[in-house]
Design an enzyme around this catalytic site. Sequence first.
Site, short mmCIF file in Angstrom:
data_model
loop_
_atom_site.label_atom_id
_atom_site.label_comp_id
_atom_site.label_asym_id
_atom_site.label_seq_id
_atom_site.Cartn_x
_atom_site.Cartn_y
_atom_site.Cartn_z
N GLY B 18 3.56 -24.53 20.93
CA GLY B 18 4.78 -23.79 21.23
C GLY B 18 5.94 -24.23 20.36
O GLY B 18 6.32 -25.40 20.37
N GLY B 22 11.97 -26.42 23.16
CA GLY B 22 11.41 -27.71 23.54
C GLY B 22 10.49 -28.28 22.48
O GLY B 22 10.63 -29.43 22.05
N GLU B 178 24.21 -9.22 30.57
CA GLU B 178 24.54 -9.08 29.15
C GLU B 178 24.05 -7.75 28.59
O GLU B 178 24.77 -7.08 27.85
CB GLU B 178 23.98 -10.28 28.37
CG GLU B 178 24.78 -11.54 28.70
CD GLU B 178 24.23 -12.83 28.12
OE1 GLU B 178 25.03 -13.76 27.93
OE2 GLU B 178 23.02 -12.92 27.86
N ALA B 323 17.63 -22.98 27.60
CA ALA B 323 17.37 -23.62 26.32
C ALA B 323 17.82 -25.09 26.26
O ALA B 323 17.06 -25.95 25.82
CB ALA B 323 18.03 -22.81 25.20
#
Lengths: 431, 431
Positions: B18, B22, B178, B323
Site C-alpha cells: 500500500g 501510511g 465538500e 491522513a
Amino acid sequence: MTEIQPSASTRHRLVIVGGGFGGLEAVHNLRNADMDITLIDQRNHHLFQPLLYQVATSTLATSEIAWPIRHLLRKYKNVKTLLGTIDGVDTAARTVSTADGETIPYDTLVLATGARHAYFGHDDWEPFAPGLKTLEDATTIRRRILTAFEKAEREPDPAKRAEYLTFVMIGGGPTGVEVAGTIADLARDTLKGDFRVIDPASARVVLIEGGPRVLPAFSEDMSAYAKQALEKLGVTVHLGNPVTECHTDGVEFGGQSLRAQTIIWAAGVQASPAAKWLNVPADRVGRVVVNADLTAPGYPEIFVIGDTATVANGGKGTVPGIAPAAKQQGVHIAKTIKARLVGDQSPRPFVYHHDGDLATIGKRAAVTDFGWIKLKGYIAWWLWGLAHIYFLIGLRNRLAVALSWLWISVSGARSARLITQKDAAEEANTP
Amino acid sequence: MTEIQPSASTRHRLVIVGGGFGGLEAVHNLRNADMDITLIDQRNHHLFQPLLYQVATSTLATSEIAWPIRHLLRKYKNVKTLLGTIDGVDTAARTVSTADGETIPYDTLVLATGARHAYFGHDDWEPFAPGLKTLEDATTIRRRILTAFEKAEREPDPAKRAEYLTFVMIGGGPTGVEVAGTIADLARDTLKGDFRVIDPASARVVLIEGGPRVLPAFSEDMSAYAKQALEKLGVTVHLGNPVTECHTDGVEFGGQSLRAQTIIWAAGVQASPAAKWLNVPADRVGRVVVNADLTAPGYPEIFVIGDTATVANGGKGTVPGIAPAAKQQGVHIAKTIKARLVGDQSPRPFVYHHDGDLATIGKRAAVTDFGWIKLKGYIAWWLWGLAHIYFLIGLRNRLAVALSWLWISVSGARSARLITQKDAAEEANTP
C-alpha cells in the site's frame, strides 16, 4: 422524436456538426451574424489534437489540451451548443438526426466531423495497435506504455522482458515521429533511476514506415534530418516496408517479425461518414470531394470542411488534413454564409495558404518548413513550442502548458505519469 | 510461481503493501535503514485523497493530485516498487501472494491497504450511487455531473429535466459536505451563461445524512455553521433519516422519494481484506483490531496501519481514519522496525496526536478545529487551502494546484470540465 429548434424563430438556422478546429472557427466568425447557430458535437470538449501525443506520453494532462465547447462559446448569444451524436442527414427535409432519435432542422448545414484512425481492411489490428485521435485514445496509450515498464520490472524471463520493453510506432508521419521521439525521451531520461531490475534506457523504440522516408510532407533533406535525429535518440527507423500483420505478440513487416507488447498505430485515417449521410462521392479514405467553394456536390446549402472533405489545392494536389487548413476553411465558409445572408450569391472558391509544417523529435529537436525558410534542431524546437503555446486557446492553458514544459525541460520529470482505468480491449489483450 | 527477492540477499526483508499516506511515510522513514524494502501497490500512483473531491467536481486535473509511487521513491536505494495486487498472506511461510501467482517473502510485513467505500449490504446501489475513493471514481462522478447538465439542456420534458438537475449526496461527513458545496458552486457560478435552455443555477443540490448533524467529527456549533453555510450556497440538507433505497430514478429516505439522476455515495467505507488474509479479529467495517504497537494480534512481525486498522485513542474512542493519523502510524512503525533491527524489542505503544479537523464548504467557507482554536468562514477557507498546498507532495504540484485555485477564484472557470470515457456501469445505467 422532438424538435429542438424553438418554433417561434424565423431567423436563418445554421447547424454546425463538429467542434474541432474547422467548426469552431466557423462559429467564431459568425458570432455576430443575424442567425440561430446550433453547434453539435459528440464530445463536450474541443481537443487541441496537435498536442495529443504529449498526453499519450505523460507530458501533459488531459485538461491542458481540451476545453468544454460550451464554455468557449458561452458569450456568443446566437449560438447553442448540444452534446449529441449525428447519425444521418435528411437532405430533402433539411434535418440532421441524432443517435437519440432527435431531428434538428437547418437552412444551412456545416459538416466538420473530422476523421478517425483507420486500419484499411485490418480492423482486427485495433486491439493490438490502438490509434491516437481522442483523449481516451491518449490515456489508453499512456496506460499501455507505463504498464509495459511496470510489467518488465516484474518479469523474470529476459525474452519476455525485452518484449515488454519494445515499443513500435507504425507510421512515419508527424504523430509517429513525435510519439517515437517522446517515448525514447521517457525511457532514457524521465524514468532514469525509477526502476531496480530493469534499465528503462534499454527500451527499444522502433518506427516502421511503409514509404521511403519519414515526414513525407517535408522536403527530402528535412526527412533525412528527422530520421537522423530519431536515431540519435535511440529510435530504430525501418523504411520501405509496410506492416503486414499485427497480433498479440508483435508485428510483421518486410518478411521479418518483431516481438513487442506495445504497438501504436499512426499509419492512416478514415474520414467520418459524412459522404454516406449525403450520398455523394468520396475519395479513398472517405472524404467528401467538395466543390471549390467547399459545398457538397448538388447541395449548395451544405458545406463540408476539415478532415472530412477533400478539395484541390490550386495545381498542388489537395489541401492537407491539418489544423490550419481546417481553420482557414472555417473562416472561408463563414464569409460565404454571411454574404449569402445579405443576398450575395456570388461563387467564392476557397484558396489555401500553406503557412508551413512543424514536427518535433523528442525534447530537443524539431523540423520546421515555412517554404521561405527551413529550420531544424534546437531553434526549430523552440519555434515549435512557441507556435503551439500561441495557438492554444485561453490564457490559463497557455500558462499551464508552458509551466509543464518548462518543468519537464528543467527537471526531466513528467507529471502526468498516471495509469488509470483499463478499457475492455485492454483487459482482453494483456496477459 | 516466481520469487522476486534476489536470492543473494541476507538483509532483513521488509514488505509494505500500500502506497497511501501510511505506507509512504513508513518507507520514507526507513530510507536509510539497512534492509531490503519492497513496496507493493495495485496502482502506480500515490493519491492525495483529501483533494479527490476537487477532481470529481472539475476543479483539479487528475495529475495534480497523484504521482507515480516509483518516482517518489526513486532516490531510496534500499526500496523496490512493484505494481501488483495482493490477494493473501501466508503467515506460516511468511510470504504474500499476488493475483498473478507470485509469492514475495518477508521478514517484516506492513499492511497499509486502506479502505473502499461500502454500501453495507446494499452493493446493488453502487451503479446508481458511485463512491469516491480512486481517480477513476472521481472521473466517473465528474462525467456524471457534467453529463447531467448536458442531458437537461436537451430534455424537453420539464419533470425529467428537473431530475437531471437534481444532485444528491448521501452522507454528511467531510466528503459529502465538500462535494455538495462544490457542485452548488459549479451550478451557480462556473456554468453561468454556458447553457441556452436550462439555467444551471436552478439545479437542486441535496445532502442526506442519517445522523443528527453534518460533520459529526466537529463540535456541534461547527456542524451548525457548516449546515448554514451549505444552505446559503443553496444546498438542501436533510438530517436524521438514512437512505433506505437507491435506484435508477432516485433515492428514498424517511418515507419520502426524491427523483434524481445523479447520486453520490459518501456514507461509509469498508476496510480492505487484511483481517481475512491474517485471519484475525476485525471491527464492524473490517478493520484489523491491532495491538497498541500496531501489530496484528499473534503476529509481532506484521504491522497493520491506516484505514485498514483500528486502535484505541487513549480514553477517547479510536484513532480517526484520516491522513495525518495514517502518517503518524507510518512514522511510528518505522521507529519500531529500526529499533528491532538493532535488537531493541521493547514495547512501543502508538500515541496519536490530533492536529485538528478541516472541511471546506464551497469556494468561500470552511470550518477548522485545532482544539485550541476553532475557525469558520473565509479565514478558515484560506487556512484550509494553505494547509493542503503545504501537504501536497512536490514543488510543481503545489504550484499547479495553487494556480488552478487562483484561476478559479478569480475567473470562476474550471479547467478540468472534461467528460471522458464511459464505464460499463454507466452505459447500463443511463438512458
